[in-house]
Motif scaffolding. Structure first.
Motif, PDB file in Angstrom:
ATOM      1  N   THR A  12     -27.333 -29.407 -16.307  1.00  0.00           N
ATOM      2  CA  THR A  12     -27.269 -27.968 -16.519  1.00  0.00           C
ATOM      3  C   THR A  12     -28.249 -27.607 -17.627  1.00  0.00           C
ATOM      4  O   THR A  12     -28.181 -28.160 -18.724  1.00  0.00           O
ATOM      5  N   ASP A  36     -30.642 -21.347  -4.283  1.00  0.00           N
ATOM      6  CA  ASP A  36     -29.336 -20.987  -4.806  1.00  0.00           C
ATOM      7  C   ASP A  36     -28.389 -22.171  -4.693  1.00  0.00           C
ATOM      8  O   ASP A  36     -28.414 -22.910  -3.715  1.00  0.00           O
ATOM      9  N   SER A  37     -27.548 -22.313  -5.702  1.00  0.00           N
ATOM     10  CA  SER A  37     -26.550 -23.375  -5.697  1.00  0.00           C
ATOM     11  C   SER A  37     -25.320 -22.919  -4.924  1.00  0.00           C
ATOM     12  O   SER A  37     -25.000 -21.726  -4.906  1.00  0.00           O
ATOM     13  N   GLY A  40     -22.933 -20.963  -7.133  1.00  0.00           N
ATOM     14  CA  GLY A  40     -23.537 -19.887  -7.904  1.00  0.00           C
ATOM     15  C   GLY A  40     -24.653 -20.443  -8.758  1.00  0.00           C
ATOM     16  O   GLY A  40     -24.762 -21.649  -8.947  1.00  0.00           O
ATOM     17  N   GLY A  41     -25.504 -19.606  -9.269  1.00  0.00           N
ATOM     18  CA  GLY A  41     -26.631 -20.077 -10.053  1.00  0.00           C
ATOM     19  C   GLY A  41     -27.752 -20.572  -9.155  1.00  0.00           C
ATOM     20  O   GLY A  41     -27.784 -20.291  -7.948  1.00  0.00           O
ATOM     21  N   ARG A  42     -28.685 -21.312  -9.756  1.00  0.00           N
ATOM     22  CA  ARG A  42     -29.820 -21.828  -8.987  1.00  0.00           C
ATOM     23  C   ARG A  42     -30.179 -23.221  -9.461  1.00  0.00           C
ATOM     24  O   ARG A  42     -29.814 -23.631 -10.558  1.00  0.00           O
ATOM     25  N   THR A  43     -30.900 -23.939  -8.602  1.00  0.00           N
ATOM     26  CA  THR A  43     -31.227 -25.329  -8.869  1.00  0.00           C
ATOM     27  C   THR A  43     -32.655 -25.630  -8.442  1.00  0.00           C
ATOM     28  O   THR A  43     -33.130 -25.088  -7.448  1.00  0.00           O
ATOM     29  N   TYR A  56     -30.003 -27.482 -12.897  1.00  0.00           N
ATOM     30  CA  TYR A  56     -29.089 -26.417 -12.491  1.00  0.00           C
ATOM     31  C   TYR A  56     -28.892 -25.414 -13.605  1.00  0.00           C
ATOM     32  O   TYR A  56     -28.790 -25.783 -14.783  1.00  0.00           O
ATOM     33  N   SER A  57     -28.826 -24.145 -13.258  1.00  0.00           N
ATOM     34  CA  SER A  57     -28.532 -23.104 -14.229  1.00  0.00           C
ATOM     35  C   SER A  57     -27.591 -22.094 -13.595  1.00  0.00           C
ATOM     36  O   SER A  57     -27.831 -21.619 -12.489  1.00  0.00           O
ATOM     37  N   ASP A  58     -26.512 -21.796 -14.310  1.00  0.00           N
ATOM     38  CA  ASP A  58     -25.584 -20.770 -13.823  1.00  0.00           C
ATOM     39  C   ASP A  58     -25.449 -19.617 -14.802  1.00  0.00           C
ATOM     40  O   ASP A  58     -24.621 -18.747 -14.625  1.00  0.00           O
ATOM     41  N   ASP A  59     -26.269 -19.623 -15.856  1.00  0.00           N
ATOM     42  CA  ASP A  59     -26.247 -18.575 -16.876  1.00  0.00           C
ATOM     43  C   ASP A  59     -24.890 -18.438 -17.556  1.00  0.00           C
ATOM     44  O   ASP A  59     -24.555 -17.396 -18.067  1.00  0.00           O
ATOM     45  N   ASP A  60     -24.108 -19.517 -17.550  1.00  0.00           N
ATOM     46  CA  ASP A  60     -22.790 -19.508 -18.175  1.00  0.00           C
ATOM     47  C   ASP A  60     -22.816 -20.425 -19.386  1.00  0.00           C
ATOM     48  O   ASP A  60     -22.664 -21.632 -19.275  1.00  0.00           O
TER      49      ASP A  60
END
Length: 118
Positions: A12, A36-37, A40-43, A56-60
């Motif tokens: 992440t 898109d993952s 949610g988020g993107r990879t 991976y990033s989900d902005d969380d």
């Protein structure tokens, strides 16, 4: 049974493009996939034919963990340690803990922008 190997590691990160940029520059890896993952988020999948890192990033921010919990560091072998270190420095990151074993310099570590130790 065939010889086992790691197919991928999912990390992440806050900015998959930025992390992919430095790892591509150091290792010469190519982007295998991006999108898109499922969660949610993107990879971005970055690596070689049989192995890759999933960035991976989900902005969380709540989903991030303190260094070493559970991941301590990720180690790689490169052909030219000095060239790899130049890429890290040019990206504004700071190499540390240089190791020297026969026949000469053999390792260094650095933290990326998300605190992941390589």
């Amino acid at each position: 049974m065939t010889h086992p190997f790691i197919e991928h590691v999912n990390l992440t990160v806050s900015d998959p493009d930025r992390t992919a940029g430095i790892l591509s520059a150091i290792f010469g890896w190519h982007e295998r996939w991006r999108g898109d993952s499922k969660m949610g988020g993107r990879t971005i999948h970055l690596g070689e034919e049989n192995t890759y890192l999933a960035l991976y990033s989900d902005d969380d921010e709540a989903g991030r963990r303190e260094k070493g919990k559970p991941l301590n560091h990720v180690g790689f072998v490169v052909d030219d340690l000095a060239a790899a270190e130049r890429v890290v420095v040019e990206a504004g990151l700071e190499p540390f803990s240089h190791g020297t074993y026969d026949p000469g310099p053999s390792s260094f570590y650095f933290f990326d922008w998300d605190g992941i130790e390589f």
